[in-house]
Design a protein around this motif. Sequence first.
Motif, short mmCIF file in Angstrom:
data_model
loop_
_atom_site.label_atom_id
_atom_site.label_comp_id
_atom_site.label_asym_id
_atom_site.label_seq_id
_atom_site.Cartn_x
_atom_site.Cartn_y
_atom_site.Cartn_z
N GLY A 285 19.21 -4.35 -23.73
CA GLY A 285 19.31 -5.32 -23.48
C GLY A 285 19.78 -6.17 -24.44
N SER A 301 18.06 -10.60 -22.23
CA SER A 301 18.39 -9.90 -20.88
C SER A 301 17.83 -8.34 -21.53
N ALA A 302 17.32 -7.84 -20.17
CA ALA A 302 17.19 -6.08 -20.76
C ALA A 302 17.71 -5.54 -19.52
N ASP A 316 17.09 -7.95 -15.68
CA ASP A 316 16.71 -9.09 -16.48
C ASP A 316 16.57 -10.37 -16.53
N PHE A 318 15.15 -13.61 -19.94
CA PHE A 318 14.05 -14.53 -20.28
C PHE A 318 14.54 -15.15 -21.68
N GLN A 329 8.39 -11.48 -25.47
CA GLN A 329 8.46 -10.11 -26.11
C GLN A 329 7.26 -9.92 -25.33
N LEU A 332 8.22 -9.28 -20.95
CA LEU A 332 9.47 -7.93 -21.29
C LEU A 332 8.01 -6.93 -21.30
N ARG A 335 7.23 -6.38 -18.35
CA ARG A 335 7.62 -6.02 -17.27
C ARG A 335 7.72 -4.74 -17.72
#
Length: 613
Positions: A285, A301-302, A316, A318, A329, A332, A335
Motif C-alpha cells: 500500500g 491505500s492498500a 481499498d 482509507f 490502522q 485496515l 479488513r
Amino acid sequence: MARKRSRSAPGQMTRDACAATSNGGGRRLVVVAAFDVVSFTALVEADEERVLAAWRALRGDIDPLIAAGGGRIFKALGDGLLVEFTSPVEATRTALIVQETTARTAAGQDAAVRLEMRCAIHMGEVTVEGTDLLGDGINIVSRLQAHAPVGGVLVSAAVMDLISGRLSQPIEELGPLTLRNMSRPVHAYAVGPKAPGSRTDPRTGAIDSFQRRRPSIAVLPFVDQAEDEGASWFSDGLVEAIIAALACLPELIVISRSSVLRYRGQAHDPERVRRELAVRYMLTGSVRRDGAPESGRVRLSAELCDCETGTAIWSDRFAGAAADLFQLQDELSARVVTTIAPQVQESELRRVLKKHPESLDAYESVLRGLDLLYRVEDDPWAKALPLFERAMALDPSYASAYALAATCHGERFYEGTSPDPTADQMEAERLSRLALSYDRFDPLALSLCGHIRSWLFHDYDHAIELFDRALAANPSAAIAWLRSSATFSYIGETREARRRVEIGLRLSPYDAHVFFSYGLAALAAYADGDYLEAASWGRRSMALNPRFVGNLRFLAASLAARGQFKEAHEVGRALLRVNPTFSARKFAAGHAFKDAEKRRLFGEHLVMAGLPE
C-alpha cells in the motif's frame, strides 16, 4: 498445593508470579482443565450406590496425581472437576496421566460401574473470587470438554501454541469448534493416544504448531508519498502497527517487520515474496499525510494479494483526519483479517488491537526511533534512545516506548558496546517492568523482561512464565521465540531451545540484526554439545557483525572444543579487541548455564581458545 521442585516444568508460573500478574487481585491468567465423567447421570440412575463408590475410589487415585502435577481443584462437581494449573505443559501431562489411570481402573470393572472421562484444557483470563475462578475462560473450557474424545484430552489453540513440540504425544487438529451459547468458535486439538488420526513430527513425536495450516502473511513496507522521499519512518511505523495487530491472532502467521524492510523501495513481486518468506498473502500500500500531526489529513491505500496465484484479492482506500490515524490502522487490519481468516470474530479483533498512545507526538517519536533501530549503522541504540525517552515524557503510560527504551539498554549490553554493562542491565529491567505495569500483555516488554530475568538473575521459572505470556498474547512474536530459546539453552532443554530458534528465524529471516538470532542458534547448538553446528552458526553471525561479543564467545569456545585452535585463537583475538578486559573463567563462572559442569567446561573451552583466564 503444588509439590515443591528445584525447577518448575517448562512454562510453569509460580503462585507468587501469578499473584504478581493479577490485576488488583481480581484477574489472573491461568490454565484450567475440566474433567467430566461420561454418562454419569445414567450410570447413577441405574446403580447409584456402586457408581458413587466407584467415583469416590477413582478420586482417591487421581486427586494425588493432580496435586503432584501442580494442579488445584477449585470446584468439584458431582460428576467432574475443574482444576487450575500454572503451566500448560504440566496441565496436559497431568491430564494424560489422569486419563491413563482412569482407563486402567475401568478395565477391571464391569460395565455398570465403569467410569470414563473427557477432559479439555484452556488458557485465559479469569476472575478470582476467594478460592473460586469465574468468567469467560471457565465457560469456554467447560463447554469445550463436551467435544473431547472419551478417555482423551482436548486443548484449545491457546494451549497448543505453548505445548507444541514439548510433549511426545500424537496430535489431531479438530479445527474451529462451535460451543454451546458462545458466538465465537474455539480452535481445538486432541492430544494423546485418543488422537490416532494425527500426523506427528518424526523428530519429536508431536506436531509443531507453527507448521499447522494457518494463513501466513507479509505486510510489506508502504510507499510514503510525502514530499520528502527519505521520510520513510512514518510509513514503516504504520506497517509496524498493522503487523502488531495481526500478529496477536493465533489464527495467523505474520512475518516480522524487521524482515520485510528489505523490500522497501522495490517492486513487489508476489512469487518472490512467496519464495523468500514462505507466505500465502502479502499486503502492500501507500500512505500520504498532509498538514500537522494533530490537525492534518491521512490517506491510506492498500492491496491484499494471493502470492500463490499472483492475483489481487481486494484493494481499498482509507482516509480521515490525522488524529484518527489509529482508527484507520484498525479498520485496515480488520479488513485483512476478515478476508484471510474469516472465522475471527469482531470481539476477538477488538481484543487484539493494541492500546494506542494518548499523544500523536509520542507516537511519532517512537516511529522515528524504530526507524533508527532498523538501520544498519554503528550504535543505533544510542541514537534511538533519546526519541523513546521523549515519547515516555510526552506519554508517561506509553508501554511500547518503555519497552523499546529497555531494548536500547539491553542490546548495548548484549553486543558488548555498553560503557556501563551493569547500569544498562538494571535500566533495561526497570524500563521493561514499567512497560509491563502499563500493558502487562506487551510481547516486547514480556520478552525483554524474561530474557533479563534469565540472563542476569538466573530466575528461569519466572522467565519462562513471561515468555509464555508473550506468546499467548502474540504467537507470531519472533522476539519471544528467539529470546526464550536462550533460557532453554541455559537450563539444558536444548531440543526446545533449537526449535524456538527455528520458529523465530521462520518469522524473521531477514532481520537487519539477524546476527543476534544466529548467535542464539550457536548458543543452543553449543549447549547441546553439537560444536560443529555451533561453529557454523557462529561463523554466519560473525560474518554479519564481527563485533558482536555475545556470539564471539561461543564461536571461540565451539572451535576450541573441536580442536580448531588456530581459528579459535583468531576469534578470541577479535573478542579481545572489542572487550579487552574479558576474563574467561570469571565470565564462565557467572554465566547463566544452570549446570555447574557446563559452566566449568565453557570456561575450559574459552581458555583453550587463547583467552586470558
